[in-house]
Design an enzyme around this catalytic site. Structure first.
Site, PDB file in Angstrom:
ATOM      1  N   GLU A   1      66.434  67.460  52.832  1.00 45.76           N
ATOM      2  CA  GLU A   1      67.772  67.260  52.283  1.00 45.76           C
ATOM      3  C   GLU A   1      68.777  68.135  52.998  1.00 45.76           C
ATOM      4  OE1 GLU A   1      71.187  68.185  49.550  1.00 45.76           O
ATOM      5  OE2 GLU A   1      69.696  69.529  50.449  1.00 45.76           O
TER       6      GLU A   1
ATOM      7  N   ASP B   1      62.633  70.887  50.319  1.00 44.25           N
ATOM      8  CA  ASP B   1      62.903  71.768  51.458  1.00 44.25           C
ATOM      9  C   ASP B   1      63.981  72.776  51.114  1.00 44.25           C
ATOM     10  OD1 ASP B   1      64.771  69.547  51.464  1.00 44.25           O
ATOM     11  OD2 ASP B   1      65.506  70.313  53.385  1.00 44.25           O
TER      12      ASP B   1
END
Length: 487
Positions: free
Chosen positions: A145, A78
């Site tokens: 994350e 991400d």
């Protein structure tokens, strides 16, 4: 037509360009996860995709490495989705508009996602084919994350056998990160009441800030637009009668807020206000520009009045307006403590990354970081007391542990040896004031031996993000050599 097709390493930039073409912001990782799953399936590699979209891909050892210790390669899929006001991109559906500028890869008007798409691209380049020698590889691509290391927290590690772990989420070549801070997301909410108000509407804007990563750049003492907005509102409150309509700034708790604005309705002193609107805020703006001339030279603070003479507004009442301004004036921000063990390392900090107004409440969202659990908890308590004192509430999410330094690390020793052979000088060994997934994995896998590396990147978490092409090539070559030397 490929934008990065002529760059080296060819495979790394090929996969990075493909990743940039897939929407992959936090909480929007299904497409990128499916892309990775298909990559593995197409190459007959063992792959595990969990319900949260985390990916584990296994590639067995090349000839001669069958008895070598397996190694985990890890990055997150991400990215932080930030854009300039001029950008029309829809991060939920659109790919990035990337381009090359000298030695840098950038994206027009948005974050690039080099953090951490380049890690995923490097790992795919190693998995794609048999030209690189290596032990058994267990490649992990985690989700979310950037919003609290959620993917790493949820990942089932029972499929993993390795005790050596290379994270590729650092952002400066030649530095091995060997310890990091833990943290938590704190959201404070203050309830507000509204009332019908007639007056002159205006918008207070704070713009032109550099922003940056709320962990690794918090020590630069850059201005936070949400905090400056509170100071500007407090300044105006001392001179004029007004009510707040809303106050908003930032969209990520882990990015230092670059711009914020508030809508106000002035209820008295119309003649003085309208005689020269710029004077209303110019004296305060001059003070702020001087304060931050070294760190944020382009700060601009403006008060812009609507063209209509008067309007009826559903504004916050006097008590709510005062509580919001008081909150913004009293909130702690920035570096709170420096490490007494590691010179120059921030120990504890917090960042007011998101200020958001809804109909019935105003919310304040922070990234709190510390390598000291007790001082992290103390910051949470301070924010909780502040919210409670002003009639609000506190909630916590996305807590993650710190990563303690391992004095006896075979992986680090081997990495230093290989680095010296490749580069001709010693790498730096450092701790970082930012969250890395190494801490979560070290907590799940007893005895895990970790290092974190990465190529040069600047402007991470902002639309100014850029990735060095030459540094990417050198870092990838080093990684390949480290795997080769892990026999």
């Amino acid at each position: 037509m490929s934008v990065l097709g002529n760059l080296k390493p060819e495979k790394v930039f090929h996969f990075f360009e493909e990743i940039c073409g897939i929407p992959h912001g936090s909480y929007n990782t299904k497409k990128i996860s499916d892309y990775l799953k298909k990559f593995a399936d197409d190459r007959n590699l063992t792959c595990y995709q969990d319900e949260n979209n985390n990916i584990i891909i296994i590639k067995e050892a090349t000839a001669g490495y069958e008895n070598s210790d397996p190694i985990i390669l890890q990055g997150h899929m991400d990215m932080v989705c930030e854009k300039t006001p001029e950008s029309n991109i829809d991060f939920s559906t659109d790919g990035l508009d990337i381009y090359v500028d000298g030695d840098w890869v950038k994206a027009h008007g948005t974050t690039l996602g080099g953090d951490n798409g380049i890690a995923v691209a490097m790992n795919l380049a190693i998995l794609d084919g048999d030209e690189y020698e290596h032990p058994r590889l267990e490649v992990i691509a985690t989700v979310d994350e950037e919003v609290g290391l959620l993917g790493a927290a949820s990942l089932d590690v029972s499929k993993l056998s390795a005790k050596k772990f290379i994270n590729i989420d650092s952002e400066e070549e030649g530095i091995f990160t060997v310890s990091c801070a833990g943290g938590v997301t704190v959201e404070n909410n203050l309830p507000v009441a509204r009332k019908e108000t007639k007056g002159k509407r205006a918008t207070l804007k704070v713009t032109g800030l550099l922003g940056g990563h709320s962990g690794i750049e918090i020590d630069k003492e850059r201005a936070n637009a949400n905090v400056l907005l509170g100071r500007a509102l407090h300044h105006l409150r001392g001179k004029y009668n007004f009510l707040l309509i809303n106050a908003d700034g930032g969209s990520k708790d882990n990015a230092i807020t670059k711009q914020a604005e508030a809508s106000l309705v002035f209820t008295e002193n119309m003649e003085e206000l309208m005689s020269d609107p710029a004077l209303t805020i110019s004296d305060f703006a001059t003070v702020v520009v001087h304060e931050y001339k070294a760190t944020d030279p382009d700060i601009k603070i403006e008060l812009i009045f609507d063209s209509e003479d008067y309007s009826n507004e559903k504004a916050l009442d006097e008590d709510s307006t005062n509580r919001i301004i008081n909150y913004l004036i009293l909130t702690p921000y920035g570096v709170q403590n420096m490490s007494k063990e590691i010179e120059g390392l921030v120990e504890t900090s917090l960042n007011l990354g998101i200020l958001k107004t809804s109909k019935d409440e105003v919310s304040f969202t922070y990234a709190v970081r510390s390598s000291s659990d007790s001082r992290r908890d103390m910051m949470v308590e301070k924010l909780s007391v502040l919210a409670g004192f002003l009639g609000g509430s506190t909630s916590l999410s996305g807590a993650y542990p710190g990563w303690e330094y391992m004095s006896d690390s075979r992986l680090r020793e081997k990495a230093v040896e290989v680095f010296k052979e490749v580069y001709g000088y010693d790498p730096k060994i450092e701790a970082i004031h930012a969250g890395l997934e190494c801490g979560l994995f070290a907590g799940k896998i007893p005895g895990l031996d970790c290092i974190s590396i990465g190529p040069d990147m600047t402007g991470v978490h902002t639309p100014d993000e850029q990735l060095s092409i030459s540094s990417t090539e050198r870092t990838f070559n080093f990684l390949v050599e480290l795997l080769k030397a892990s026999k």
